[in-house]
Structure formats: C-alpha cells, structure tokens
Design a protein around this motif. Structure first.
Motif, PDB file in Angstrom:
ATOM      1  N   HIS A  43       0.815  -1.228   0.000  1.00 47.97           N
ATOM      2  CA  HIS A  43       0.000   0.000   0.000  1.00 47.97           C
ATOM      3  C   HIS A  43       0.843   1.271   0.000  1.00 47.97           C
ATOM      4  O   HIS A  43       0.318   2.366  -0.140  1.00 47.97           O
ATOM      5  N   ASP A  82      -5.653  -8.039   0.992  1.00 55.50           N
ATOM      6  CA  ASP A  82      -5.152  -7.380   2.196  1.00 55.50           C
ATOM      7  C   ASP A  82      -6.136  -6.304   2.614  1.00 55.50           C
ATOM      8  O   ASP A  82      -6.498  -5.446   1.811  1.00 55.50           O
ATOM      9  N   HIS A 115      -5.961  -3.650   4.329  1.00 56.01           N
ATOM     10  CA  HIS A 115      -5.582  -2.233   4.313  1.00 56.01           C
ATOM     11  C   HIS A 115      -5.473  -1.638   2.922  1.00 56.01           C
ATOM     12  O   HIS A 115      -4.942  -0.531   2.743  1.00 56.01           O
ATOM     13  N   SER A 123       4.863   0.460   9.214  1.00 57.37           N
ATOM     14  CA  SER A 123       3.600  -0.067   8.698  1.00 57.37           C
ATOM     15  C   SER A 123       2.974   0.834   7.636  1.00 57.37           C
ATOM     16  O   SER A 123       3.325   2.005   7.503  1.00 57.37           O
ATOM     17  N   CYS A 124       1.988   0.260   6.945  1.00 54.40           N
ATOM     18  CA  CYS A 124       1.333   1.003   5.865  1.00 54.40           C
ATOM     19  C   CYS A 124       0.519   2.177   6.399  1.00 54.40           C
ATOM     20  O   CYS A 124       0.050   3.006   5.626  1.00 54.40           O
ATOM     21  N   CYS A 183       6.727  -5.000   6.183  1.00 59.48           N
ATOM     22  CA  CYS A 183       5.646  -4.909   7.169  1.00 59.48           C
ATOM     23  C   CYS A 183       6.175  -5.054   8.594  1.00 59.48           C
ATOM     24  O   CYS A 183       5.636  -4.484   9.535  1.00 59.48           O
ATOM     25  N   ILE A 214       2.989  -6.985  11.815  1.00 68.19           N
ATOM     26  CA  ILE A 214       2.305  -8.295  11.792  1.00 68.19           C
ATOM     27  C   ILE A 214       3.183  -9.409  12.345  1.00 68.19           C
ATOM     28  O   ILE A 214       2.738 -10.540  12.537  1.00 68.19           O
ATOM     29  N   ASN A 225      -1.570  -0.318  12.821  1.00 70.34           N
ATOM     30  CA  ASN A 225      -3.018  -0.162  12.850  1.00 70.34           C
ATOM     31  C   ASN A 225      -3.766  -1.178  13.706  1.00 70.34           C
ATOM     32  O   ASN A 225      -4.977  -1.102  13.847  1.00 70.34           O
ATOM     33  N   ARG A 242      -0.777  -9.642  18.020  1.00 71.01           N
ATOM     34  CA  ARG A 242      -0.541  -9.145  16.671  1.00 71.01           C
ATOM     35  C   ARG A 242       0.940  -8.846  16.415  1.00 71.01           C
ATOM     36  O   ARG A 242       1.478  -9.074  15.356  1.00 71.01           O
TER      37      ARG A 242
HETATM   38  S1  SF4 Z   1       0.987  -6.319   7.647  1.00 74.87           S
HETATM   39 FE1  SF4 Z   1       0.812  -4.264   8.492  1.00 74.87          FE
HETATM   40  S2  SF4 Z   1       2.127  -3.013   7.209  1.00 74.87           S
HETATM   41 FE2  SF4 Z   1       1.764  -4.913   6.111  1.00 74.87          FE
HETATM   42  S3  SF4 Z   1       0.031  -4.461   4.789  1.00 74.87           S
HETATM   43 FE3  SF4 Z   1      -0.781  -5.399   6.669  1.00 74.87          FE
HETATM   44  S4  SF4 Z   1      -1.255  -3.691   7.989  1.00 74.87           S
HETATM   45 FE4  SF4 Z   1       0.074  -2.905   6.388  1.00 74.87          FE
END
Ligand code: SF4
Lengths: 471, 202
Positions: free
Chosen positions: A114, A133, A135, A351-352, A412, A416, A434, A440
């Motif tokens: 993303h 995904d 997000h 993170s995204c 990431c 995660i 997020n 997590r």
């Molecule tokens: S693992 Fe985290 S950083 Fe990677 S796409 Fe998913 S929310 Fe975004």
C-alpha cells in the motif's frame, strides 16, 4: 451533472463506472482496474488457476511485491525462515509463469504493497483497486474505490479481472476545523474508531470530507483511509483535488502529456455532488482533538492521551463489559489508570499506516539532538525502498541512528510479526501501525497504537509521553 | 465446494465479542502455500499453553468442543485482516457454520465463497442458544439452508439472512468463479468500451 440526474456520491460514481453486469438478485459484476498481489494471500489463488487451467486475464493490471514475511535486516544477510523462503520462491515462480510484474527483494521499488502503489503512480482517482489485504483501503485517499479481498476473490480477479460485489452503503465522515500542534491524521482516525467502534462502519464505505481533510497532505490522507477497515468499513475514500493531482504528477506509471490532461479532466468530475445523500453521517470537530492512544486489544479502545482507562463497571452491556475486562487483563492494566508515564519496551515506527517519508520526517525532527531512552528499543522501518532512499538522501537515517534507533530495510515488519521482528511475551510497545489485537506484534506482546509523534516522544522518554510537552 | 442443505449438530460457544482473524489464526501460520493443516492451529494462542500442550480450560479442548460442527461466537466475528486462512482454519477444524449477532464484511464474503455458513441471528436468539448450551452441552440444533432457518430444540424456527446468489451456490456446491466466467462476453464488451485506466507493464 445534468439537472435531471440525482446528485451522486464519489462512491456511486466510481461504482457505476465499473458495473459490467448487474442482474437482479445476483451480486454486481464489478470491473477491477488494479490488482495488487503479495506473497502471503496469493499462493493458493495461483494454485486454483493452475488446477482449472486458467490464465491471468490482465497481467498488465496486476502488480506483485513481497512485504509481509521478508526480513528487515540488511539484504546481504540470507533469509533463515524456510517457510518465508518458500513463499517468496512461490511468488517469483507464479509471477514468472503468469507474466505478472514483480517488485522482488532486489527491486528499488519494493515495499509495503500500500506504500508502493501510490508511490509508483499506479493508484489513480476513479479506479477500483483490490488486494488480498484489508488495508487496501489506504488507496482510497486518491479518490479510488479500494478494498481488501480474500484469496478466493484474488483468484476471481486474476482469472476475470472482475469481482462479485453487493453494493455497500455510504457513510460521510466530516472533519472540520484546525488540528492543534502535536495532533495528526492518525489521531483523527483513532478518534473516529473510538467513537463508532470497530464494527461501526460494517457494510459501509466511508467518505472523509470537510476542511480538515482538504488540508491534509496525500500521505496524511492515506493514514486516515488506511484504518477505515478498523472501523469495520469496506473502504474509505477522499475526493481527489489539486493535492491529489500534484502528488501523482510525474510518478513513474502516471499518465503523461495529453493523457495526463485528459485524466485530470475526468478526475475533476469525481467529487461528490452537492446534495448527494449518504446513508450515515458523523462530524468530528478537529479543533477539540488531542493526541490519541489505545489502551485495549482492538483499535476502537482508544482515548485521549491525557485520559484514564475506562472502568468496565461503568459499562451496562454485559458482553461489552466482559470484552473490556478481558482486554485489560491481557494488557496488564487497571481501570482508572492513566497511560501517561506507562513504561514501554519497544517503539515501532512503521507499517502502511505511518511509514512514509513525511512520517519519518516528523519523527526525525523531534528526535534530532535527543536520545532514545536506554530502556527502549526504537525500530524505524521505512514503508518502501524508495522511502528509505529518500530518507537517507535527507540524512534522516543518521539522525535516527545517532539517537540510538534501529534503521531497517522496508517491509511490514513488527506490524504483523511474521518476519522475526516481534515483541516478547509481556512486552509493551507503542506502535504507529493499525492493529493492537492480542498477539498481533508477537505472541503475548501488548500494543498501544499512536501517531508517529507520540511514538517518538515515547521512545525518548521511555514512557508513554505527551508530545505537546516536548516542542 | 461441498453441497450444504441441512445440518443437525452440536455447538460450541466462544462468546467473546470482536474476535479478530489474528485470534482465529495468528499471522505466524500464514507462511503456507496451501490450505492444509490450518485447522490444527485454529485459535492457537487460546487453545494451547506456552509449552504447546492443550489448555484444558479452552472450550475447543473439551470433549464437546472436539465434535461440535457449529461455532457460536460473539458479535462482530471475524474482524481485522482479510486472510481467508481464517475460514480455512475454521473449516479445517470441522466447523460448517458460525452463528453470531454480526460478522465483519470480508470474513462473511470469504466464508460464503467456501460454503462456511455465517449465520447472523438476533440478540435474543443468541442468548437463548448460549443458555441452552450452558444447560446441556450436547444440545443439537438444525440449520436448514433452503428455508434460511435455525431450528431450536423446542421447534422454534429463527430465520437468518443470506444473499440469494450465495445461497444457491452453496446449495448446489458450485464455485462462484463459474458465474463470473459465464459473463466473459460482457467483460469483453466492457473492456472494449473503456480505455485502460492503468498499465502495470508500462
Ligand atoms: S501487515 Fe501491516 S504493514 Fe503490512 S500491509 Fe498489513 S497492515 Fe500494512
């Protein structure tokens, strides 16, 4: 808009433009303009194609990268996790066999899916964007309809470039006013989710609007749209404007020359018409917002950083009360306790949600000339190799390293915790990601979600800190 | 996909609200390239102790939990990530339906594509099911897909919503991809009428 047409929302316009077939009693066949693929949610979809003898209909509307499992240690250190190696090899093989462009480990454009879509200029207003995904909602910042799908649907899109969809409802999120110093886009979205709850947007698509949203940069808008899914929404979107066009212009895969002018002309027609009706609405007063932090095990359990943790006994609804009791037990926190001053073991900037160059800039700016507390591990993980290169060109890496932070490769990472970057059981982290779900960020790990400013302030103090006292 | 018509089976309750897909199947188990074995790690961090032994207090480790085919879960089940590994794990364990008061969108979509029934009931019915289970862990209920009904032991029928299309696919045991493919001509017409908005190979 001609006078005999009813006023439409941004969502409706994009939806209508992508209807391939709409039969009564069946879901709509919706055309997908851009399909992003990563190593974790795609292998079984490619297996499905092979078993059915199918091709990828549009490799030219598909792009792959690897981000979830890859290490963020220097590239010359070989990957040790056999399963990650297998997933990476599988993605390479699948992309080669089906002709899909791949930003693999050595690509200068590799990064969180993303982050790189917008960076490459692939994400453009008016499009439908999907990815395996949740997000994917991030891309909605550009005035796209972008949402996460499961692996069966990944297979559907690979095979047909279409998806079966039932039309979601619309939800206007108006944010009006001026953000105070120390309050950021992340605080807007954490505030929204704390108010509507993590199921509050279920079945809906958010459209963020109002003066505050108009005043945000593209990167800040992405932070807001990113967490739409945390409010339960299918997608979140923001009408494209000059800020949007300025961001996309000259990006590697953006339209050029005449095609650019034609594209912008079309994009200008996308914003919601005056008088268009939404199924739900909420208004947030940006003037009153303060830095936010979560205290529990879902992103809706958030509060002002100066507040104290709510008391389960004050909640009437039994199951809601039990959920909070369970969350506080997991977090090792007490009702009525403030979070300011809570000691922290790890701070994760990445993170995204918050790993783009502007996030790194505000963090670097704050930590410059200061040190990371010696009880804290501060990990800085750029969202993409491009972000990393840009940050290094600006000398941000040096600022972080001099302060005692870790400067890592893109991915990431601890968002995660699939790649070895993870919390130890019982550890506390402030994270710009997020999700604060149980485990997590590593089994038994305990996460507080916050903005890059709050995270950096916490890294310096070693305890949860109010950044407004540090300017 | 397997056909689903009616199911008479026992239930097991995990009434926690907002069970996210990270609890259903933690991310460290997503490093797979197939769907096999995910059921063994369903609810892993609740189900096993730190040393890997089964946690006897967790309901899936009870005799009833091991044979239940219906999962009775709390509100907003399946929120969080889009991982289809979640319904794969639930089905891998042996569940054929999940009953809750509401489901997260993506989880619901994923489940319907696989033939795992996400059954949303009103709060009262949900409470009634929970107390039935508490009184008698071996309580059986029946799910009739054709009638979109849950039949309680006292004979009361509670209907549940499901979109017609998914219902038909699951009743017949057919993959939804077939429907999309049947519209190949319409997709071609759409593509002919719309200029490409993006080209990743550009
Ligand atoms: S693992 Fe985290 S950083 Fe990677 S796409 Fe998913 S929310 Fe975004």
């Amino acid at each position: 808009m001609s006078t005999n047409e009813h006023p439409k929302t941004l969502f409706e316009k994009i939806w209508n433009q992508h209807i391939v077939v709409a039969e009564p009693n069946n879901p709509t066949v919706l055309y997908i303009d851009l399909h992003l693929v990563h190593e974790v949610t795609s292998p079984q979809a490619f297996t499905g194609l092979r078993e059915k003898g199918l091709k990828v209909r549009h490799p030219d509307k598909t792009m792959a990268t690897m981000d979830h499992g890859i290490p963020t240690t220097p590239l010359d250190i070989p990957i040790s996790d056999e399963l990650v190696i297998k997933q990476i090899n599988q993605l390479e093989k699948n992309c080669q066999e089906f002709g899909i462009p791949l930003h693999g480990l050595t690509s200068a454009y590799r990064g969180i899916v993303h982050v790189i879509g917008p960076e490459l200029g692939l994400t453009q207003p008016g499009m439908t964007v999907v990815c395996g995904d949740s997000h994917t909602s991030t891309h909605g910042a550009f005035g796209t309809l972008a949402f996460g799908i499961g692996t069966s649907e990944v297979e559907h899109v690979l095979a047909t470039q279409c998806l079966l969809q039932t039309k979601p409802k619309t939800y206007a999120v108006r944010v009006e006013g001026t953000l105070s110093l120390g309050v950021s886009a992340k605080d807007i979205i954490l505030n929204l989710i704390s108010r509507i709850g993590i199921g509050g947007g279920t079945g809906h698509v958010f459209e963020y609007m109002g003066s505050t949203i108009r005043g945000l940069s593209m990167e800040e808008r992405m932070t807001v749209c990113n967490m739409s899914i945390e409010g339960g929404a299918r997608a979140g979107m923001i009408a494209p404007d000059e800020t949007t066009f300025e961001y996309i212009k000259e990006r590697p895969l953006a339209p050029k020359g005449e095609a650019w002018n034609a594209a912008v002309e079309a994009w200008r027609k996308l914003p919601t018409d005056d008088g268009a009706v939404f199924d739900q609405e909420i208004t947030i007063d940006a003037n009153t917002l303060e830095p936010m932090i979560t205290y529990g095990t879902n992103p809706g359990m958030g509060m002002k950083i100066t507040d104290t943790i709510p008391d389960p006994d004050s909640i009437k609804e039994v199951s809601e009360r039990q959920t909070l009791v369970k969350a506080l037990q997991y977090m090792g926190l007490r009702p009525g306790q403030p979070l300011l001053g809570q000691p922290i073991d790890v701070v994760f900037l990445g993170s995204c949600t918050n790993s783009r160059i502007s996030d790194l800039r505000v963090a670097a700016n704050l930590i410059k000339g200061r040190k990371v507390a010696n009880t804290v591990r501060f990990m800085v993980v750029p969202g993409s190799q491009q972000v990393k290169l840009q940050a290094e060109a600006e000398g941000l890496d040096k600022i972080f390293k001099e302060a005692g932070a870790e400067w890592r490769e893109a991915g990431c990472s601890m968002c995660i915790a699939m790649n070895g970057d993870q919390l130890q059981p019982g550890q506390y982290a402030v994270s710009t990601s997020n999700r604060n779900f149980e485990g997590r960020q590593g089994k038994g790990g305990r996460t507080f979600l916050a903005s890059p400013l709050t995270a950096t302030a916490t890294a310096i103090v070693g305890k949860i800190a109010d950044v407004r006292t540090m300017f | 996909m397997e056909k689903f018509a009616t199911l008479t089976a026992t239930m097991v309750a995990i009434p926690t609200e907002n069970i996210d897909t990270d609890q259903i199947i933690p991310a460290r188990f997503l490093k797979v390239t197939d769907k096999a074995g995910l059921g063994d790690n369903l609810f892993c961090d609740w189900r096993y102790n730190a040393d890997g032994t089964p946690n006897p207090d967790f309901v899936l480790n009870t005799t009833q939990g091991k044979k239940a085919k219906i999962l009775l879960a709390g509100d907003n089940f399946g929120c969080g990530s889009s991982r289809e590994h979640a319904p794969w794990a639930i089905m891998g364990y042996g569940f054929q339906a999940v009953i809750s008061t509401s489901f997260a969108d993506i989880f619901c979509n994923n489940s319907l594509k696989l033939g795992l029934l996400p059954i949303a009931v009103d709060k009262e019915t949900h409470l009634q099911l929970l107390s039935l289970l508490e009184e008698e862990p071996a309580t059986q209920i029946t799910i009739e897909l054709q009638n979109q009904a849950v039949v309680l032991p006292d004979g009361r029928k509670v209907t549940f919503p499901i979109d017609n299309f998914s219902k038909t696919c699951i009743l017949k045991g057919v993959d939804q991809l077939g429907y999309l493919q049947s519209h190949a001509a319409a997709i071609e017409v759409y593509e002919a009428n719309h200029a490409d908005r993006v080209n990743t190979l550009a």
